[in-house]
Design a protein around this motif. Structure first.
Motif, PDB file in Angstrom:
ATOM      1  N   ILE A  50      22.732   4.713   1.826  1.00 35.33           N
ATOM      2  CA  ILE A  50      21.589   5.059   1.001  1.00 35.33           C
ATOM      3  C   ILE A  50      21.485   6.585   0.955  1.00 35.33           C
ATOM      4  N   SER A  51      20.954   7.118  -0.124  1.00 34.16           N
ATOM      5  CA  SER A  51      20.792   8.570  -0.202  1.00 34.16           C
ATOM      6  C   SER A  51      19.599   8.999   0.655  1.00 34.16           C
ATOM      7  N   PRO A  52      19.571  10.247   1.089  1.00 30.72           N
ATOM      8  CA  PRO A  52      18.425  10.708   1.877  1.00 30.72           C
ATOM      9  C   PRO A  52      17.095  10.551   1.137  1.00 30.72           C
ATOM     10  N   MET A  53      17.077  10.828  -0.157  1.00 34.42           N
ATOM     11  CA  MET A  53      15.827  10.716  -0.909  1.00 34.42           C
ATOM     12  C   MET A  53      15.379   9.265  -1.013  1.00 34.42           C
ATOM     13  N   ASN A  54      16.307   8.358  -1.262  1.00 38.83           N
ATOM     14  CA  ASN A  54      15.932   6.940  -1.321  1.00 38.83           C
ATOM     15  C   ASN A  54      15.484   6.430   0.045  1.00 38.83           C
ATOM     16  N   TYR A  55      16.120   6.927   1.092  1.00 40.52           N
ATOM     17  CA  TYR A  55      15.691   6.557   2.443  1.00 40.52           C
ATOM     18  C   TYR A  55      14.265   7.024   2.698  1.00 40.52           C
ATOM     19  N   LEU A  56      13.979   8.264   2.306  1.00 42.84           N
ATOM     20  CA  LEU A  56      12.636   8.805   2.487  1.00 42.84           C
ATOM     21  C   LEU A  56      11.616   8.020   1.660  1.00 42.84           C
ATOM     22  N   ARG A  57      11.946   7.717   0.419  1.00 40.23           N
ATOM     23  CA  ARG A  57      11.032   6.925  -0.424  1.00 40.23           C
ATOM     24  C   ARG A  57      10.745   5.566   0.198  1.00 40.23           C
ATOM     25  N   ARG A  58      11.801   4.901   0.645  1.00 37.37           N
ATOM     26  CA  ARG A  58      11.640   3.583   1.255  1.00 37.37           C
ATOM     27  C   ARG A  58      10.807   3.659   2.531  1.00 37.37           C
ATOM     28  N   THR A  59      11.075   4.655   3.348  1.00 36.10           N
ATOM     29  CA  THR A  59      10.340   4.824   4.598  1.00 36.10           C
ATOM     30  C   THR A  59       8.866   5.101   4.328  1.00 36.10           C
ATOM     31  N   ARG A  60       8.576   5.979   3.386  1.00 33.44           N
ATOM     32  CA  ARG A  60       7.177   6.280   3.052  1.00 33.44           C
ATOM     33  C   ARG A  60       6.456   5.037   2.551  1.00 33.44           C
ATOM     34  N   LEU A  61       7.122   4.251   1.705  1.00 37.78           N
ATOM     35  CA  LEU A  61       6.495   3.049   1.164  1.00 37.78           C
ATOM     36  C   LEU A  61       6.208   2.040   2.270  1.00 37.78           C
ATOM     37  N   HIS A  62       7.150   1.853   3.174  1.00 37.67           N
ATOM     38  CA  HIS A  62       6.946   0.895   4.257  1.00 37.67           C
ATOM     39  C   HIS A  62       5.883   1.371   5.243  1.00 37.67           C
ATOM     40  N   ARG A  63       5.804   2.660   5.456  1.00 37.58           N
ATOM     41  CA  ARG A  63       4.764   3.172   6.358  1.00 37.58           C
ATOM     42  C   ARG A  63       3.386   3.101   5.698  1.00 37.58           C
ATOM     43  N   ALA A  64       3.326   3.311   4.394  1.00 37.63           N
ATOM     44  CA  ALA A  64       2.062   3.126   3.680  1.00 37.63           C
ATOM     45  C   ALA A  64       1.641   1.661   3.767  1.00 37.63           C
ATOM     46  N   HIS A  65       2.599   0.753   3.614  1.00 36.24           N
ATOM     47  CA  HIS A  65       2.317  -0.679   3.741  1.00 36.24           C
ATOM     48  C   HIS A  65       1.764  -0.993   5.129  1.00 36.24           C
ATOM     49  N   HIS A  66       2.398  -0.473   6.148  1.00 35.10           N
ATOM     50  CA  HIS A  66       1.920  -0.691   7.523  1.00 35.10           C
ATOM     51  C   HIS A  66       0.488  -0.193   7.681  1.00 35.10           C
ATOM     52  N   ASP A  67       0.199   0.980   7.146  1.00 26.90           N
ATOM     53  CA  ASP A  67      -1.159   1.526   7.243  1.00 26.90           C
ATOM     54  C   ASP A  67      -2.166   0.670   6.489  1.00 26.90           C
ATOM     55  N   LEU A  68      -1.775   0.150   5.323  1.00 26.44           N
ATOM     56  CA  LEU A  68      -2.679  -0.711   4.556  1.00 26.44           C
ATOM     57  C   LEU A  68      -2.956  -2.018   5.290  1.00 26.44           C
ATOM     58  N   VAL A  69      -1.941  -2.578   5.930  1.00 24.80           N
ATOM     59  CA  VAL A  69      -2.103  -3.825   6.672  1.00 24.80           C
ATOM     60  C   VAL A  69      -3.046  -3.633   7.854  1.00 24.80           C
ATOM     61  N   SER A  70      -2.954  -2.498   8.508  1.00 25.62           N
ATOM     62  CA  SER A  70      -3.714  -2.287   9.741  1.00 25.62           C
ATOM     63  C   SER A  70      -5.022  -1.514   9.541  1.00 25.62           C
ATOM     64  N   ALA A  71      -5.339  -1.113   8.317  1.00 30.77           N
ATOM     65  CA  ALA A  71      -6.534  -0.306   8.067  1.00 30.77           C
ATOM     66  C   ALA A  71      -7.791  -1.158   7.932  1.00 30.77           C
ATOM     67  N   ASN A  72      -8.899  -0.564   8.277  1.00 29.26           N
ATOM     68  CA  ASN A  72     -10.211  -1.172   8.054  1.00 29.26           C
ATOM     69  C   ASN A  72     -10.634  -0.824   6.629  1.00 29.26           C
ATOM     70  N   PRO A  73     -10.809  -1.815   5.750  1.00 31.94           N
ATOM     71  CA  PRO A  73     -11.121  -1.531   4.349  1.00 31.94           C
ATOM     72  C   PRO A  73     -12.463  -0.815   4.142  1.00 31.94           C
ATOM     73  N   SER A 106      -4.215  -2.744  -3.005  1.00 34.75           N
ATOM     74  CA  SER A 106      -5.617  -3.106  -2.742  1.00 34.75           C
ATOM     75  C   SER A 106      -5.724  -4.523  -2.179  1.00 34.75           C
ATOM     76  N   GLU A 107      -4.841  -5.418  -2.625  1.00 32.42           N
ATOM     77  CA  GLU A 107      -4.833  -6.779  -2.080  1.00 32.42           C
ATOM     78  C   GLU A 107      -4.417  -6.771  -0.610  1.00 32.42           C
ATOM     79  N   THR A 108      -3.422  -5.975  -0.300  1.00 32.97           N
ATOM     80  CA  THR A 108      -2.988  -5.857   1.097  1.00 32.97           C
ATOM     81  C   THR A 108      -4.110  -5.298   1.953  1.00 32.97           C
ATOM     82  N   LEU A 109      -4.760  -4.268   1.478  1.00 33.52           N
ATOM     83  CA  LEU A 109      -5.835  -3.634   2.238  1.00 33.52           C
ATOM     84  C   LEU A 109      -6.964  -4.617   2.519  1.00 33.52           C
TER      85      LEU A 109
END
Length: 114
Positions: A50-73, A106-109
């Motif tokens: 994978i390219s570094p930029m695609n890796y970074l994009r994927r990592t940011r998206l998955h970390r945002a997902h993790h934060d949405l799952v664990s956040a208090n709405p 928003s559904e995940t959150l």
């Protein structure tokens, strides 16, 4: 003319795989093994396919997902979390998020454990 492009050393890959380590660091303070960009590109392609930029994009998206799952709405919004991971265009973030996770951020959150 320069010699052949060498793959990035494993230390550069480890540094790149930990965006939290350098996310807020000024560009000049990145580890020297992260340059030149072409060596990093070759290393990522060779070791991660994978390219570094695609890796970074994927990592940011998955970390945002993790934060949405664990956040208090009641304390967090999609915009707050998305902006925290560097997303400035919320419509594009939502489209990308939905294509990856099958639902809107928003559904995940609102399904979070709170």
């Amino acid at each position: 003319m320069r010699g052949p492009i060498k793959p990035a050393p494993s230390s550069a890959l480890r540094a790149a795989q930990e965006p939290n380590q350098w996310q807020l660091a000024p560009w000049g303070s990145l580890p020297p093994e992260c340059t030149p960009a072409c060596g990093l590109e070759v290393g990522f392609q060779r070791h991660l396919n994978i390219s570094p930029m695609n890796y970074l994009r994927r990592t940011r998206l998955h970390r945002a997902h993790h934060d949405l799952v664990s956040a208090n709405p009641t304390d967090h919004t999609v915009a707050l979390i998305a902006h925290g991971w560097g997303y400035r265009h919320l419509g594009r973030f939502s489209q990308t998020y939905r294509s990856q996770f099958g639902e809107l951020p928003s559904e995940t959150l609102h399904k979070s454990k709170w």
